[in-house]
Design an enzyme around this catalytic site. Structure first.
Site, PDB file in Angstrom:
ATOM      1  CG  MET A 196      -1.907  -1.103   1.296  1.00 27.08           C
ATOM      2  SD  MET A 196      -2.890  -1.000   2.787  1.00 27.08           S
ATOM      3  CE  MET A 196      -1.622  -1.265   4.014  1.00 27.08           C
ATOM      4  CG  HIS A 215       6.856   2.609   0.412  1.00 25.44           C
ATOM      5  ND1 HIS A 215       6.191   2.505  -0.789  1.00 25.44           N
ATOM      6  CD2 HIS A 215       7.912   3.415   0.184  1.00 25.44           C
ATOM      7  CE1 HIS A 215       6.824   3.209  -1.705  1.00 25.44           C
ATOM      8  NE2 HIS A 215       7.877   3.780  -1.136  1.00 25.44           N
ATOM      9  CB  THR A 216       2.510  -1.004   4.012  1.00 28.18           C
ATOM     10  OG1 THR A 216       1.386  -0.259   3.569  1.00 28.18           O
ATOM     11  CG2 THR A 216       2.092  -1.928   5.146  1.00 28.18           C
ATOM     12  CB  THR A 217       7.004  -0.679   7.757  1.00 25.52           C
ATOM     13  OG1 THR A 217       6.088  -0.278   8.793  1.00 25.52           O
ATOM     14  CG2 THR A 217       7.572   0.564   7.090  1.00 25.52           C
ATOM     15  CD  GLN A 218       4.043  -3.462  12.034  1.00 21.88           C
ATOM     16  OE1 GLN A 218       4.884  -4.247  12.421  1.00 21.88           O
ATOM     17  NE2 GLN A 218       3.400  -2.659  12.841  1.00 21.88           N
TER      18      GLN A 218
END
Length: 236
Positions: A1, A13-16
């Site tokens: 995402m 940015h999505t890190t998890q």
């Protein structure tokens, strides 16, 4: 995402993964491919959304299902639906095969991984085309594998022994469904992010068939459980 921060003005940015789905099990049988997934999406470690259908029909002969970040799953469904819709609009009788969708998803996952913005998914594509079964797995890195059975999540650790003992690629549809049910019984007992309500779908020469969710039978009155409880009472 990807989202734009209103405060920093920078792209992040999505890190998890946040809202995630559990294991997926898919098996080939004599006339096609059957897949199974539970209906739970967990918010972190909390079993929050318990009635989520995670099996999508992307064409008349292709099923897509995944474990991992649910919003990424929704995005992939939209992308695959665009491909099918575009093929229909050409109206030339040429449609992508299940293997085409699997190859596309592998390239998409690899591209996103290289941009350090991966799709946090283990993807399963099942289909039936020109008299042939197809079952493919694509992981978060874009690794692509075709096999007669596929497991993701904790099913890769807990269910392979069940599959090897009770399944073969020429079994009937009912036998393959029963093997998947047995696997989800084990997962419900051993995986804290598993659910006892599952959904099954299969694809054969007639097309795709997505069934209504069902609850697997579980058993909690084993004598070993009772004896251990009695032992604790006597030792206190």
């Amino acid at each position: 995402m990807i989202f734009n921060s209103e405060f920093s003005g920078q792209q992040q940015h999505t890190t998890q993964p946040i809202v995630t789905g559990g294991s997926v099990i898919a098996l080939a049988y004599k006339g096609g491919v059957v897949v199974g997934a539970d209906t739970l999406c967990s918010y972190g470690s909390m079993a929050d959304f318990k009635n989520v259908e995670k099996i999508a029909q992307v064409s008349k002969n292709t099923i897509y299902v995944s474990s991992g970040e649910f919003s990424d799953f929704q995005q992939v469904v939209r992308e695959l639906a665009k491909i099918d819709r575009s093929a229909l609009q050409y109206d030339d009788g040429v449609h992508p095969s299940p293997r085409d969708y699997g190859n596309y998803l592998a390239r998409l996952s690899y591209k996103r991984r290289c941009k350090i913005n991966p799709l946090y998914l283990q993807n399963v594509i099942a289909g039936f085309h020109n008299g042939e079964r197809y079952l493919g797995l694509v992981d978060i890195y874009g690794t692509y594998l075709e096999s007669n059975f596929v497991t993701t999540g904790f099913a890769s650790y807990f269910c392979k022994a069940i599959i090897s003992n009770y399944w073969n690629e020429n079994c009937t549809l009912d036998q393959a469904k029963q093997v998947i049910r047995e696997c989800f019984k084990v997962l419900f007992c051993r995986d804290c992010r598993a659910h006892d309500v599952i959904q099954l779908a299969y694809v054969d020469e007639q097309g795709t068939h997505i069934e209504q969710p069902e609850r697997v039978e579980t058993k909690w009155d084993f004598s070993g459980f009772k004896n251990r409880a009695n032992e604790k009472l006597h030792t206190q």
